[in-house]
Scaffold this motif. Structure first.
Motif, PDB file in Angstrom:
ATOM      1  N   UNK A 153       0.818  -1.219   0.000  1.00 41.68           N
ATOM      2  CA  UNK A 153       0.000   0.000   0.000  1.00 41.68           C
ATOM      3  C   UNK A 153       0.849   1.264   0.000  1.00 41.68           C
ATOM      4  N   UNK A 154       1.842   1.297   0.872  1.00 43.19           N
ATOM      5  CA  UNK A 154       2.715   2.473   0.947  1.00 43.19           C
ATOM      6  C   UNK A 154       3.457   2.661  -0.373  1.00 43.19           C
ATOM      7  N   UNK A 155       3.954   1.568  -0.933  1.00 43.43           N
ATOM      8  CA  UNK A 155       4.675   1.660  -2.205  1.00 43.43           C
ATOM      9  C   UNK A 155       3.798   2.149  -3.333  1.00 43.43           C
ATOM     10  N   UNK A 156       2.568   1.648  -3.405  1.00 42.11           N
ATOM     11  CA  UNK A 156       1.664   2.046  -4.486  1.00 42.11           C
ATOM     12  C   UNK A 156       1.253   3.512  -4.332  1.00 42.11           C
ATOM     13  N   UNK A 157       0.939   3.923  -3.115  1.00 41.24           N
ATOM     14  CA  UNK A 157       0.558   5.328  -2.908  1.00 41.24           C
ATOM     15  C   UNK A 157       1.722   6.250  -3.240  1.00 41.24           C
ATOM     16  N   UNK A 158       2.910   5.899  -2.766  1.00 45.10           N
ATOM     17  CA  UNK A 158       4.092   6.734  -3.018  1.00 45.10           C
ATOM     18  C   UNK A 158       4.407   6.807  -4.510  1.00 45.10           C
ATOM     19  N   UNK A 159       4.416   5.658  -5.175  1.00 46.14           N
ATOM     20  CA  UNK A 159       4.706   5.669  -6.613  1.00 46.14           C
ATOM     21  C   UNK A 159       3.555   6.251  -7.421  1.00 46.14           C
ATOM     22  N   UNK A 160       2.333   6.148  -6.909  1.00 47.58           N
ATOM     23  CA  UNK A 160       1.210   6.818  -7.569  1.00 47.58           C
ATOM     24  C   UNK A 160       1.399   8.326  -7.584  1.00 47.58           C
ATOM     25  N   UNK A 161       1.929   8.840  -6.485  1.00 42.18           N
ATOM     26  CA  UNK A 161       2.222  10.273  -6.409  1.00 42.18           C
ATOM     27  C   UNK A 161       3.304  10.643  -7.427  1.00 42.18           C
ATOM     28  N   UNK A 162       4.350   9.827  -7.495  1.00 41.10           N
ATOM     29  CA  UNK A 162       5.491  10.129  -8.378  1.00 41.10           C
ATOM     30  C   UNK A 162       5.146   9.880  -9.847  1.00 41.10           C
ATOM     31  N   UNK A 163       4.569   8.727 -10.149  1.00 38.55           N
ATOM     32  CA  UNK A 163       4.363   8.333 -11.545  1.00 38.55           C
ATOM     33  C   UNK A 163       3.073   8.864 -12.162  1.00 38.55           C
ATOM     34  N   UNK A 164       2.010   8.920 -11.360  1.00 43.24           N
ATOM     35  CA  UNK A 164       0.700   9.282 -11.897  1.00 43.24           C
ATOM     36  C   UNK A 164       0.228  10.648 -11.416  1.00 43.24           C
ATOM     37  N   UNK A 165       1.108  11.365 -10.740  1.00 47.06           N
ATOM     38  CA  UNK A 165       0.829  12.729 -10.275  1.00 47.06           C
ATOM     39  C   UNK A 165      -0.424  12.803  -9.408  1.00 47.06           C
ATOM     40  N   UNK A 166      -0.601  11.798  -8.562  1.00 48.79           N
ATOM     41  CA  UNK A 166      -1.713  11.819  -7.620  1.00 48.79           C
ATOM     42  C   UNK A 166      -1.429  12.865  -6.553  1.00 48.79           C
ATOM     43  N   UNK A 167      -2.463  13.395  -5.924  1.00 48.98           N
ATOM     44  CA  UNK A 167      -2.258  14.508  -4.987  1.00 48.98           C
ATOM     45  C   UNK A 167      -1.491  14.100  -3.727  1.00 48.98           C
ATOM     46  N   UNK A 168      -0.689  15.048  -3.261  1.00 50.10           N
ATOM     47  CA  UNK A 168       0.012  14.904  -1.978  1.00 50.10           C
ATOM     48  C   UNK A 168      -0.718  15.813  -0.997  1.00 50.10           C
ATOM     49  N   UNK A 169      -1.295  15.220   0.016  1.00 56.23           N
ATOM     50  CA  UNK A 169      -1.984  16.020   1.030  1.00 56.23           C
ATOM     51  C   UNK A 169      -1.457  15.607   2.402  1.00 56.23           C
ATOM     52  N   UNK A 170      -1.584  16.491   3.373  1.00 56.81           N
ATOM     53  CA  UNK A 170      -1.162  16.119   4.726  1.00 56.81           C
ATOM     54  C   UNK A 170      -1.875  14.851   5.229  1.00 56.81           C
ATOM     55  N   UNK A 171      -3.133  14.714   4.914  1.00 53.88           N
ATOM     56  CA  UNK A 171      -3.876  13.531   5.366  1.00 53.88           C
ATOM     57  C   UNK A 171      -3.309  12.253   4.745  1.00 53.88           C
ATOM     58  N   UNK A 172      -2.978  12.288   3.460  1.00 52.04           N
ATOM     59  CA  UNK A 172      -2.395  11.108   2.811  1.00 52.04           C
ATOM     60  C   UNK A 172      -1.044  10.775   3.416  1.00 52.04           C
ATOM     61  N   UNK A 173      -0.228  11.787   3.656  1.00 45.46           N
ATOM     62  CA  UNK A 173       1.083  11.556   4.257  1.00 45.46           C
ATOM     63  C   UNK A 173       0.952  10.992   5.672  1.00 45.46           C
ATOM     64  N   UNK A 174      -0.016  11.483   6.423  1.00 43.08           N
ATOM     65  CA  UNK A 174      -0.246  10.963   7.771  1.00 43.08           C
ATOM     66  C   UNK A 174      -0.685   9.505   7.718  1.00 43.08           C
ATOM     67  N   UNK A 175      -1.530   9.168   6.760  1.00 42.38           N
ATOM     68  CA  UNK A 175      -1.977   7.772   6.626  1.00 42.38           C
ATOM     69  C   UNK A 175      -0.815   6.858   6.241  1.00 42.38           C
TER      70      UNK A 175
END
Length: 106
Positions: A67-89
């Motif tokens: 999950x952490x890998x997919x969310x992190x790479x989703x941010x990098x590769x697919x330009x998904x949003x970075x929000x404080x809530x996502x980072x906290x999760x």
């Protein structure tokens, strides 16, 4: 050794999940083959760890790292949003995985 195999299983879990988007609903051949191959390898590697690790711990670590890998790479590769809530999760998932590793049986 089981923990290294589990890390490899999580890496293939990440590759599996990231292959889903480019497969475009399984309508593109090579990304679809990637989904199948990465998924099978991931589950086989996970299964190989279960003779040494508790199933609950191994599964939680596998899905958590995936999950952490997919969310992190989703941010990098697919330009998904970075929000404080996502980072906290993400931080909570990492804390849970580390906690399971520290208190779990080897």
């Amino acid at each position: 050794m089981a923990w290294l195999v589990l890390l490899a299983a999580a890496a293939f879990e990440i590759a599996f999940a990231l292959s889903l988007k480019p497969s475009e609903g399984f309508s593109r051949l090579w990304p679809t083959i990637g989904v199948l191959v990465f998924g099978v390898i991931s589950v086989v590697l996970l299964a190989k760890t279960l003779d040494r690790l508790p199933v609950g711990t191994a599964y939680a670590v596998w899905t958590g790292l995936g999950s952490v890998g997919v969310v992190t790479l989703g941010i990098v590769l697919f330009h998904e949003p970075i929000t404080p809530a996502r980072l906290a999760c993400i931080a909570l998932i990492v804390a849970g995985v580390v906690g399971l590793r520290l208190v779990g049986a080897d």
